[in-house]
Design a protein around this motif. Structure first.
Motif, PDB file in Angstrom:
ATOM      1  N   ARG A  27       0.848  -1.192   0.000  1.00  0.00           N
ATOM      2  CA  ARG A  27       0.000   0.000   0.000  1.00  0.00           C
ATOM      3  C   ARG A  27       0.887   1.246   0.000  1.00  0.00           C
ATOM      4  O   ARG A  27       1.868   1.316   0.742  1.00  0.00           O
ATOM      5  N   VAL A  46       6.147   2.593   0.259  1.00  0.00           N
ATOM      6  CA  VAL A  46       5.091   1.589   0.347  1.00  0.00           C
ATOM      7  C   VAL A  46       5.282   0.740   1.592  1.00  0.00           C
ATOM      8  O   VAL A  46       6.396   0.553   2.063  1.00  0.00           O
ATOM      9  N   ILE A  49       1.434  -5.194   2.804  1.00  0.00           N
ATOM     10  CA  ILE A  49       0.148  -5.502   3.427  1.00  0.00           C
ATOM     11  C   ILE A  49       0.281  -6.665   4.403  1.00  0.00           C
ATOM     12  O   ILE A  49      -0.311  -6.648   5.476  1.00  0.00           O
ATOM     13  N   GLY A  67      -2.696   5.466  -0.579  1.00  0.00           N
ATOM     14  CA  GLY A  67      -3.755   4.489  -0.386  1.00  0.00           C
ATOM     15  C   GLY A  67      -3.864   3.478  -1.512  1.00  0.00           C
ATOM     16  O   GLY A  67      -4.544   2.472  -1.352  1.00  0.00           O
ATOM     17  N   ASP A  68      -3.220   3.745  -2.653  1.00  0.00           N
ATOM     18  CA  ASP A  68      -3.238   2.780  -3.755  1.00  0.00           C
ATOM     19  C   ASP A  68      -2.516   1.506  -3.342  1.00  0.00           C
ATOM     20  O   ASP A  68      -1.581   1.547  -2.543  1.00  0.00           O
ATOM     21  N   VAL A  69      -2.933   0.380  -3.897  1.00  0.00           N
ATOM     22  CA  VAL A  69      -2.278  -0.898  -3.639  1.00  0.00           C
ATOM     23  C   VAL A  69      -1.504  -1.297  -4.892  1.00  0.00           C
ATOM     24  O   VAL A  69      -2.065  -1.342  -5.981  1.00  0.00           O
TER      25      VAL A  69
END
Length: 83
Positions: A27, A46, A49, A67-69
């Motif tokens: 993330r 990043v 997760i 917030g992007d994965v």
């Protein structure tokens, strides 16, 4: 004589084996800035997760926001910091 594409069964097997590549999800925690000779790469921090304690810096091509994965095919190498 023109070459014909391989039979469908061969293509399906190749596609299946290409999907077996291990990946890691991460993330985007923070967008650090733009880099590259024309500014077309974004440097981001990043957080993995599956392991929230570990975070690395990566270069991302294309639009990205916090917030992007990301799906990382290679997760051992870290990008150099912006200057």
């Amino acid at each position: 004589r023109p070459r014909l594409p391989p039979p469908l069964s061969c293509r399906a097997q190749h596609r299946e084996s290409a999907m077996d590549v291990p990946v890691k999800l991460a993330r985007v925690v923070k967008v650090l800035g733009r880099t590259g000779s024309t500014g077309n790469v974004t440097q981001v921090r990043v957080e993995f997760i599956d392991d929230n304690e570990r975070s690395i810096i990566r270069n991302v091509k294309g639009p990205v926001k916090e917030g992007d994965v990301l799906t990382l095919l290679e997760w051992e190498r870290e990008a150099r910091r912006l200057r």
